[in-house]
Write an enzyme that holds these catalytic residues in place. Structure first.
Site: not given
Ligand code: BGP
Length: 491
Positions: A201, A389
């Site tokens: 990201e 993701e």
């Molecule tokens: C993205 C990231 C991840 C992950 C996901 C979910 O932005 O790349 O590392 O964690 O989001 O976010 P969160 O863990 O805050 O729910």
């Protein structure tokens, strides 16, 4: 309708949220190791220490500038709880976890490599052999099950020493340190790893410069310079990869979500354009190969002066990313008419979309987001895409018999995969794969909580780091197994 036979189905994780063993076998501390737990109402904090031993912390600001007190260095402080330190302990459970992935039929496992496990300080001359050996073991285990690794080289972590001594990615010298690290691992794992992502990201540099770039100053100048240095490092990594092994493909990783206007007022459409520009700037450079004019004009207006070396722009053009991967959890809606409600998938200034539902953290789920995202990104860049993701965070309940009935997750994934299938089968988008986020439960990046779970596999661990770490299958485990076995036909 079905996905192609060679579609890379799987799941995704990140070292600092999953691996644990933060100070074992020669690993150095990294930036994520000094960030405490938070919740959906309290921000995580970055802890610091002064030369005289005084300690304190600053909130991990989203989008704003960060102010460490004069002389304070981010540090691990006694008595604080840091979720990354043990996380869900993949380091000691990798065989069990990869076996579970194999049982689901994974074709691919997205994981990140912990830079400070390989180069403990980041600027060391020699790599840490024990760290390299750990990932050798992980890749050998993947091979047993025919699972292709997809490796993120830096997922929200920078060796802590590079933050303290260089102010992270604001310093051009990080390009050399990173390329040394990337080259070391690409040579070492030649034949074992074919797919790499350079920075998770990368556009989160704008919102979270400490997490995304080890940068201790949050001003526009630091963020712009940090981004440029990461672009150069990415291009040099693409170049090195192709020289080491032409089979290796290096992708960009972007946080992306479709953005909608709340009303049909043209002012709202302009707002959408502005938000999309801010995100797509990063892909215009890293995947498209050039700085967009509007961003250069903006820098001029804001007095931001990015230091570039001769040849940088040509390098970015010649070695743009081989493919574009992205995270997408839902969509975001913006308005010039309504007060921002602070909801909508981490996008500051977003308002609630009345047509969509959201989870307990205010993240809106959007059944059409993937088809829209895939079409938008392909129309603009014409490069292969990869959804690395997607998923839904939920405070799952484990029953006395160990079962977890996560029908909400199945429902979310069913709709999202159907939308992605439309993009592939109806729109002809070249999509390399899909890795569901947090396939084995891990700690949340945004809040540090454990209760915000995403996995097909439950891990016994709570928000204070207590629990046996035992793994158990959720209902979604068998469902995803069936999806993969039917090439996405049986949802
Ligand atoms: C993205 C990231 C991840 C992950 C996901 C979910 O932005 O790349 O590392 O964690 O989001 O976010 P969160 O863990 O805050 O729910």
């Amino acid at each position: 309708m079905k996905f192609p036979k060679d579609f890379l189905w799987g799941g995704a994780t990140a070292a600092n949220q999953y691996e644990g063993a933060w100070n074992e076998d020669g690993k150095g501390p990294n930036t994520s190791d000094v960030i405490t737990n938070g919740s959906h109402t309290t921000p995580r904090r970055i802890t610091w220490r002064m030369a005289d031993g005084k300690t304190g912390s600053i909130p991990m600001a989203f989008g704003g500038s960060m102010e460490f007190p004069q002389g304070a260095e981010p540090a691990v402080v006694d008595g604080e709880y840091y979720p990354s330190h043990t996380a869900t302990d993949f380091y000691h459970h990798y065989k069990e976890d990869i076996a579970l992935m194999g049982e689901m039929g994974f074709k691919c496992f997205r994981m990140s490599m912990n830079w400070a496990r390989i180069y403990p300080n980041g600027d060391d001359e020699q790599p840490n052999e024990a760290g390299l050996r750990f990932y050798d073991d992980v890749f050998d285990e993947c091979k047993k099950y025919g699972i292709e690794p997809l490796v993120t080289l830096s997922h929200y972590e920078t060796p802590l020493h590079l933050a303290i001594a260089y102010n992270g990615w604001t310093d051009r010298r990080l390009v050399d340190f990173y390329v040394r690290y990337a080259t070391t691992v690409m040579k070492r794992y030649k034949g074992k790893v074919k797919y790499y992502l350079t920075f998770n990201e990368i556009n989160c540099m704008d919102m979270m410069p400490f997490m995304a770039g080890g940068i201790m100053t949050g001003d526009a100048q630091s963020r712009a310079q940090g981004a440029h240095n990461q672009f150069v490092a990415s291009a040099l990594t693409v170049k090195a990869a192709h020289e080491i092994d032409p089979e290796i493909k290096v992708g960009q990783m972007l946080a992306y979500q479709p953005t909608y206007a709340y009303t049909c007022d043209p002012a709202d459409q302009l707002k959408v354009m502005e938000m999309q520009h801010n995100t797509l700037f990063y892909a215009d450079v890293q995947t498209g190969g050039a700085y967009p004019a509007w961003r250069l004009k903006q820098y001029e207006r804001e007095g931001v002066k990015v230091q570039m070396e001769p040849g940088d722009l040509q390098l970015l053009k010649d070695y743009s990313a081989d493919f574009l991967s992205f995270s997408c959890y839902g969509s975001s809606t913006v308005s010039t008419h309504k007060e921002a409600a602070g909801s909508g998938n981490m996008m500051p200034g977003a308002v609630k979309n009345p047509y969509l539902e959201s989870n307990a953290w205010g993240w809106e789920t959007d059944p059409d987001c993937l088809r829209i995202a895939l079409n938008t990104l392909y129309d603009r860049y014409h490069k292969p895409l990869w959804v690395v993701e997607n998923g839904i965070g939920w405070n799952d309940v484990k029953e006395a018999d160990g079962s977890v009935h996560d029908s909400y997750r199945i429902d979310y994934l069913r709709k999202n995969i159907a939308s992605m299938r439309d993009a592939v089968c109806l729109d002809g988008i070249p999509l390399m794969g899909y890795t569901m986020w947090g396939c084995i439960d891990l700690v949340s990046a945004g809040t540090g909580e454990m209760r915000k779970r995403y996995g097909f596999v439950y891990v016994d661990r709570d928000d204070k780091g207590q629990g046996t770490l035992a793994r158990s299958k959720k209902d979604s485990f068998g469902w995803y197994q069936k999806v993969i076995a039917s090439d996405g036909e049986d949802l």
